[in-house]
Design a protein around this motif. Sequence first.
Motif, mmCIF file in Angstrom:
data_model
loop_
_atom_site.group_PDB
_atom_site.id
_atom_site.type_symbol
_atom_site.label_atom_id
_atom_site.label_comp_id
_atom_site.label_asym_id
_atom_site.label_seq_id
_atom_site.Cartn_x
_atom_site.Cartn_y
_atom_site.Cartn_z
ATOM 1 N N GLU A 74 11.693 59.116 15.132
ATOM 2 C CA GLU A 74 12.677 58.518 15.625
ATOM 3 C C GLU A 74 13.394 57.731 14.624
ATOM 4 O O GLU A 74 14.682 57.740 14.466
ATOM 5 C CB GLU A 74 12.254 57.249 16.717
ATOM 6 N N ILE A 75 12.701 57.121 13.598
ATOM 7 C CA ILE A 75 13.379 56.305 12.742
ATOM 8 C C ILE A 75 14.123 57.446 11.607
ATOM 9 O O ILE A 75 15.377 57.277 11.027
ATOM 10 C CB ILE A 75 12.530 55.646 11.803
ATOM 11 N N GLY A 130 17.325 58.852 12.864
ATOM 12 C CA GLY A 130 18.499 57.567 12.821
ATOM 13 C C GLY A 130 18.862 57.406 11.463
ATOM 14 O O GLY A 130 19.959 57.388 11.270
ATOM 15 N N THR A 154 21.192 60.692 10.492
ATOM 16 C CA THR A 154 22.276 60.285 11.212
ATOM 17 C C THR A 154 23.419 59.241 10.535
ATOM 18 O O THR A 154 24.553 59.801 10.570
ATOM 19 C CB THR A 154 22.272 60.013 12.901
ATOM 20 N N GLU A 155 22.671 58.175 10.441
ATOM 21 C CA GLU A 155 23.486 57.135 9.837
ATOM 22 C C GLU A 155 23.919 57.617 8.480
ATOM 23 O O GLU A 155 24.891 57.051 7.624
ATOM 24 C CB GLU A 155 22.739 56.012 9.854
ATOM 25 N N HIS A 188 20.244 48.037 7.804
ATOM 26 C CA HIS A 188 19.855 48.629 9.307
ATOM 27 C C HIS A 188 18.554 49.598 8.692
ATOM 28 O O HIS A 188 17.323 49.580 9.430
ATOM 29 C CB HIS A 188 20.800 49.265 9.961
ATOM 30 N N HIS A 189 18.716 50.078 7.777
ATOM 31 C CA HIS A 189 17.413 51.302 7.408
ATOM 32 C C HIS A 189 16.238 50.568 6.909
ATOM 33 O O HIS A 189 15.392 50.914 7.102
ATOM 34 C CB HIS A 189 18.102 52.112 6.241
ATOM 35 N N MET A 199 14.721 49.394 9.875
ATOM 36 C CA MET A 199 13.981 50.457 10.685
ATOM 37 C C MET A 199 12.773 50.799 10.017
ATOM 38 O O MET A 199 11.441 51.025 10.437
ATOM 39 C CB MET A 199 14.651 51.612 10.798
#
Length: 243
Positions: free
Chosen positions: A79-80, A83, A86-87, A173-174, A177
């Motif tokens: 999941e991470i 994410g 994408t970011e 944010h990374h 996560m």
Amino acid sequence: MAPLRSARRRHRTRRLAVLLVAIAAGLGVLPGLAVAAPVGQQLNAADAALLNGVRLAGLWEMPAGQMAAEKGQSAKVREIGAGIATEHEELDRLTVEASNRLGATIPTDPTAEQRGWLTEMQNASGARFDQIFVTRLRVAHGKIFPVIGAVRASTRDPVIRKLAEDANRFVLHHMQMLESTGLVRWPELPPAALPAPGNDGLLAAASANSGPPIGVSSTVVWLVFLAALGTGGIATYRILRRT
């Protein structure tokens, strides 16, 4: 008449140059194809380091995230990974747009070291892959994070300032996560690479924001990150050796 014709040609040339700049600004340029720097427009060392460093990060962390999304052992890592990929795609788009607005040339390929990290991940599987993915990306994000803050605090360029704000949001944010996986080995993370006293180091350069005019190149970034890379590389090796 000759001087008149010459003046008209110069005028048409200037109008064409303005038109091309307007087209480039309106339509944008594809990633990896940032326009060349106009004559006389060069970034200082700190601003160049941020632009180049964020671009290089995206060039290897996007495929790393995609790899984690496909082969991560735990659902959390998959999941991470998705994410982060994408970011980073969004952050890379913002970086290319900033480079186009500044007329700066940016890298189109990851460094040899970054390609080596991707190969390391390709050759790993299961729990070892998850640990390598989290460790490599967490250490890398930890190295760029203070650079972003230093440049944001002192840059005089509004384009670089906005990019620093966007990069700060994504990188924080990374890290959050990656830390949520429970795989970050806090005692073994590399120590903060503080600048030397005086005018040495990126933080001092960013504070003065008056480094020598230079073009954007990978050499600038890796000179800036030399101290962080040394401590980060040793710490990463020690962490991964224990998996």
